[in-house]
Design a protein around this motif. Structure first.
Motif, PDB file in Angstrom:
ATOM      1  N   GLN A   1       0.836  -1.206   0.000  1.00 55.81           N
ATOM      2  CA  GLN A   1       0.000   0.000   0.000  1.00 55.81           C
ATOM      3  C   GLN A   1       0.869   1.254   0.000  1.00 55.81           C
ATOM      4  O   GLN A   1       0.605   2.212  -0.733  1.00 55.81           O
ATOM      5  N   ALA A   2       1.911   1.256   0.834  1.00 55.92           N
ATOM      6  CA  ALA A   2       2.808   2.409   0.888  1.00 55.92           C
ATOM      7  C   ALA A   2       3.489   2.629  -0.455  1.00 55.92           C
ATOM      8  O   ALA A   2       3.626   3.768  -0.932  1.00 55.92           O
ATOM      9  N   GLU A   3       3.905   1.556  -1.106  1.00 60.32           N
ATOM     10  CA  GLU A   3       4.531   1.669  -2.429  1.00 60.32           C
ATOM     11  C   GLU A   3       3.550   2.231  -3.446  1.00 60.32           C
ATOM     12  O   GLU A   3       3.906   3.077  -4.277  1.00 60.32           O
ATOM     13  N   THR A   4       2.311   1.783  -3.370  1.00 57.40           N
ATOM     14  CA  THR A   4       1.290   2.258  -4.306  1.00 57.40           C
ATOM     15  C   THR A   4       1.057   3.750  -4.147  1.00 57.40           C
ATOM     16  O   THR A   4       0.948   4.487  -5.140  1.00 57.40           O
ATOM     17  N   VAL A   5       0.976   4.221  -2.911  1.00 54.92           N
ATOM     18  CA  VAL A   5       0.761   5.645  -2.660  1.00 54.92           C
ATOM     19  C   VAL A   5       1.945   6.461  -3.173  1.00 54.92           C
ATOM     20  O   VAL A   5       1.768   7.504  -3.813  1.00 54.92           O
ATOM     21  N   LEU A   6       3.151   5.982  -2.930  1.00 54.28           N
ATOM     22  CA  LEU A   6       4.340   6.709  -3.371  1.00 54.28           C
ATOM     23  C   LEU A   6       4.419   6.762  -4.895  1.00 54.28           C
ATOM     24  O   LEU A   6       4.751   7.811  -5.479  1.00 54.28           O
ATOM     25  N   LEU A   7       4.096   5.671  -5.558  1.00 59.31           N
ATOM     26  CA  LEU A   7       4.076   5.657  -7.018  1.00 59.31           C
ATOM     27  C   LEU A   7       3.018   6.602  -7.562  1.00 59.31           C
ATOM     28  O   LEU A   7       3.252   7.327  -8.544  1.00 59.31           O
ATOM     29  N   ALA A   8       1.855   6.608  -6.943  1.00 61.83           N
ATOM     30  CA  ALA A   8       0.788   7.511  -7.378  1.00 61.83           C
ATOM     31  C   ALA A   8       1.202   8.962  -7.206  1.00 61.83           C
ATOM     32  O   ALA A   8       0.941   9.806  -8.074  1.00 61.83           O
ATOM     33  N   LEU A   9       1.860   9.265  -6.112  1.00 62.74           N
ATOM     34  CA  LEU A   9       2.328  10.629  -5.872  1.00 62.74           C
ATOM     35  C   LEU A   9       3.350  11.039  -6.923  1.00 62.74           C
ATOM     36  O   LEU A   9       3.302  12.159  -7.455  1.00 62.74           O
ATOM     37  N   ALA A  10       4.255  10.140  -7.252  1.00 64.38           N
ATOM     38  CA  ALA A  10       5.280  10.447  -8.245  1.00 64.38           C
ATOM     39  C   ALA A  10       4.679  10.670  -9.635  1.00 64.38           C
ATOM     40  O   ALA A  10       5.223  11.429 -10.434  1.00 64.38           O
ATOM     41  N   ARG A  11       3.554  10.026  -9.909  1.00 71.30           N
ATOM     42  CA  ARG A  11       2.923  10.139 -11.224  1.00 71.30           C
ATOM     43  C   ARG A  11       1.920  11.287 -11.289  1.00 71.30           C
ATOM     44  O   ARG A  11       1.255  11.478 -12.300  1.00 71.30           O
ATOM     45  N   GLY A  12       1.804  12.035 -10.192  1.00 67.73           N
ATOM     46  CA  GLY A  12       0.885  13.162 -10.194  1.00 67.73           C
ATOM     47  C   GLY A  12      -0.568  12.751 -10.121  1.00 67.73           C
ATOM     48  O   GLY A  12      -1.449  13.471 -10.616  1.00 67.73           O
ATOM     49  N   ALA A  13      -0.844  11.620  -9.499  1.00 69.00           N
ATOM     50  CA  ALA A  13      -2.227  11.150  -9.394  1.00 69.00           C
ATOM     51  C   ALA A  13      -3.018  12.040  -8.445  1.00 69.00           C
ATOM     52  O   ALA A  13      -2.471  12.666  -7.544  1.00 69.00           O
ATOM     53  N   GLY A  14      -4.321  12.068  -8.646  1.00 66.37           N
ATOM     54  CA  GLY A  14      -5.212  12.793  -7.759  1.00 66.37           C
ATOM     55  C   GLY A  14      -5.571  11.952  -6.554  1.00 66.37           C
ATOM     56  O   GLY A  14      -4.972  10.904  -6.295  1.00 66.37           O
ATOM     57  N   PRO A  15      -6.581  12.403  -5.801  1.00 69.07           N
ATOM     58  CA  PRO A  15      -6.974  11.678  -4.584  1.00 69.07           C
ATOM     59  C   PRO A  15      -7.324  10.218  -4.820  1.00 69.07           C
ATOM     60  O   PRO A  15      -7.038   9.372  -3.974  1.00 69.07           O
TER      61      PRO A  15
END
Length: 333
Positions: free
Chosen positions: A135-149
């Protein structure tokens, strides 16, 4: 009797809670690659499910991407049968030719096989072995890709895919706990070489980014990233509910042309809700979610809030939307 090792107890407790929360009776399937996370999950399910009056089976997916993958999948299925999971089967899939990069193609093929197996076996849920670390990896990847909420909300504990309930019981359990549980139980997990292949973004996050963050900010960073996902998931669910109501209220009858959305109704919405309304409407029109980006939604929003007489907005799938007579409508001319 020797006391139960705490990691084994933690995994079994998580599985017990997930199975007890299922709203209907019936069998479940465990998705098991043979790695520590899914192996610990499968063992816990084999122990817990019969005690809750449920039958449980196992599915392992052979992606065919590595030498010996078929033999390894057969070995996992054989272990599952010996552990009391029935049915326990290995399902081969074809990854080549699917859209997206290798990670996305393998994931799509895997989920298609899992949902098909659930329907074939009449399972009420498929259990997946994602942990707090995932889950932590998924959040970090999403943040790096500029994902929204929605992207930062990470993986939901429960979701439906093609009519099949996917359940992640171990999102509050650490990867270290699953490894220690396997060791305590005498299980020998398979180490997937893809998990350490630096050509995959998730492998780089796992090997480099998260350890660096932990070293700089302390071990609580993993918990905090996972907690961020949980909080954003709750916010996203509320905004999605508001957006669904707003979409229904903004619809306009066909009249002399196709049905559309009222510009006045859209303009009065908060930005966060309006964006979700436009995104959901694009999906209704046939725009593929994977190709639909914030750029498309922003262009549609400009037809509402930045109207200067501009022409239609182009969406994925050769769909065009124009502003006409106070409405957003799909156009063909």
């Amino acid at each position: 009797m020797a006391p139960l090792a705490p990691p084994v107890a933690a995994v079994r407790a998580a599985v017990r809670a997930a199975l007890a929360a299922l709203p209907e009776p019936g069998p479940v399937l465990v998705a098991c690659s043979g790695g520590a996370d899914s192996l610990a999950l499968a063992e816990a399910t084999a122990f817990v499910a019969p005690r809750l009056g449920r039958s449980a089976g196992l599915v392992t997916v052979d992606h065919g991407l590595q030498p010996g993958s078929a033999e390894r999948a057969d070995a996992v299925a054989r272990w599952g049968r010996n552990a009391g999971l029935a049915p326990a089967e290995a399902v081969p899939v074809r990854v080549a030719g699917r859209p997206g990069g290798p990670e996305a193609a393998a994931r799509d093929a895997r989920y298609a096989a899992l949902t098909a197996a659930a329907r074939r076996r009449g399972a009420v849920a498929v259990l997946l072995g994602h942990t707090r670390d995932d889950q932590a990896e998924t959040v970090l990847l999403a943040l790096a890709r500029g994902a929204g909420p929605r992207g930062l909300a990470g993986m939901p504990p429960v979701r439906r895919l093609d009519g099949v309930r996917l359940v992640r019981p171990l999102l509050a359990v650490t990867r270290e706990q699953t490894r220690k549980a396997c060791a305590a139980l005498g299980l020998s997990p398979w180490e997937d070489p893809h998990n350490t292949d630096p050509s995959y973004a998730r492998a780089r996050v796992r090997a480099e980014a998260l350890p660096a963050l932990t070293a700089a900010l302390g071990p609580a960073v993993l918990d905090n990233l996972a907690r961020t996902a949980e909080l954003l998931a709750a916010d996203t669910a509320t905004l999605d509910e508001l957006a669904a109501r707003a979409l229904a209220a903004a619809r306009t009858p066909p009249g002399d042309g196709p049905a559309g959305l009222s510009v006045a109704a859209l303009a009065g919405l908060p930005v966060a809700v309006r964006g979700r309304v436009l995104h959901a409407w694009c999906r209704e029109l046939g725009a593929a979610g994977a190709a639909l980006s914030h750029r498309h939604v922003r262009a549609l929003d400009a037809l509402v809030t930045g109207w200067r007489g501009q022409g239609p907005t182009h969406l994925p799938g050769a769909i065009r939307v124009a502003r006409r007579a106070g409405r957003l409508v799909p156009v063909t001319d």
